[in-house]
Motif scaffolding. Structure first.
Motif, PDB file in Angstrom:
ATOM      1  N   TYR A  25       0.834  -1.216   0.382  1.00  0.00           N
ATOM      2  CA  TYR A  25       0.208  -0.257  -0.041  1.00  0.00           C
ATOM      3  C   TYR A  25       0.797   1.366  -0.210  1.00  0.00           C
ATOM      4  N   ARG A  26       1.574   1.178   1.144  1.00  0.00           N
ATOM      5  CA  ARG A  26       2.331   2.094   0.752  1.00  0.00           C
ATOM      6  C   ARG A  26       3.994   2.060   0.147  1.00  0.00           C
ATOM      7  N   ALA A  27       4.120   1.618  -0.574  1.00  0.00           N
ATOM      8  CA  ALA A  27       5.334   1.822  -1.534  1.00  0.00           C
ATOM      9  C   ALA A  27       4.623   2.156  -2.999  1.00  0.00           C
ATOM     10  N   ARG A  28       3.502   1.917  -3.285  1.00  0.00           N
ATOM     11  CA  ARG A  28       2.526   2.576  -4.407  1.00  0.00           C
ATOM     12  C   ARG A  28       3.113   1.890  -6.005  1.00  0.00           C
ATOM     13  N   THR A  29       3.784   0.371  -6.379  1.00  0.00           N
ATOM     14  CA  THR A  29       4.262   0.876  -6.681  1.00  0.00           C
ATOM     15  C   THR A  29       4.470  -0.929  -7.048  1.00  0.00           C
ATOM     16  N   THR A  30       4.692  -1.732  -8.289  1.00  0.00           N
ATOM     17  CA  THR A  30       4.760  -3.550  -8.706  1.00  0.00           C
ATOM     18  C   THR A  30       6.196  -3.869  -8.559  1.00  0.00           C
ATOM     19  N   LYS A  31       7.122  -3.043  -8.134  1.00  0.00           N
ATOM     20  CA  LYS A  31       8.369  -3.585  -8.444  1.00  0.00           C
ATOM     21  C   LYS A  31       9.098  -3.580  -6.705  1.00  0.00           C
ATOM     22  N   GLY A  32       9.799  -5.774  -7.431  1.00  0.00           N
ATOM     23  CA  GLY A  32       9.973  -5.937  -6.274  1.00  0.00           C
ATOM     24  C   GLY A  32       8.816  -6.845  -6.120  1.00  0.00           C
ATOM     25  N   LYS A  33       7.531  -7.029  -6.755  1.00  0.00           N
ATOM     26  CA  LYS A  33       6.238  -7.980  -6.739  1.00  0.00           C
ATOM     27  C   LYS A  33       6.382  -9.199  -7.169  1.00  0.00           C
ATOM     28  N   SER A  34       5.692  -9.735  -7.209  1.00  0.00           N
ATOM     29  CA  SER A  34       6.008 -10.971  -8.511  1.00  0.00           C
ATOM     30  C   SER A  34       4.125 -11.454  -8.283  1.00  0.00           C
ATOM     31  N   LEU A  35       3.504 -10.903  -9.205  1.00  0.00           N
ATOM     32  CA  LEU A  35       2.311 -11.318  -9.337  1.00  0.00           C
ATOM     33  C   LEU A  35       2.251 -13.216  -9.326  1.00  0.00           C
TER      34      LEU A  35
END
Length: 99
Positions: A25-35
């Motif tokens: 929520y705080r990051a506001r980006t998908t960087k570093g996340k894996s769908l």
């Protein structure tokens, strides 16, 4: 005893999900996340929940062992919330020209 150990495992996994949702929520980006990772975990919890419903011994003693299923469902909801954050953050990435 097996159910208690299972709950300990599920609670251990579950402690990280609320923190992960807040971070997303705080990051506001998908960087570093894996769908793919999130979906794999999400469907794993579906399988875990389904396993409880098809286990005749578990269902026969459900009134005594409901808490095991409760923690599976709670983690499922947390992973679902993280998936929602992923979709939101992906949209924000597109709006910000990151993708």
């Amino acid at each position: 005893m097996a159910e208690l150990l299972e709950v300990i495992m599920i609670v251990s996994f579950g402690c990280s999900w609320p923190l992960n949702v807040i971070k997303s929520y705080r990051a506001r980006t998908t960087k570093g996340k894996s769908l793919g990772f999130l979906l794999l975990i999400f469907f794993g919890y579906i399988a875990g929940i389904a396993s409880k419903f098809v286990n005749k011994d578990y269902m026969a003693h459900f009134s005594e062992k409901w808490y095991v299923l409760f923690f599976y469902v709670l983690n499922f909801i947390m992973v679902g919330a993280d998936l929602v954050m992923y979709v939101r953050n992906r949209k924000l990435d597109k709006e910000n020209g990151v993708l």
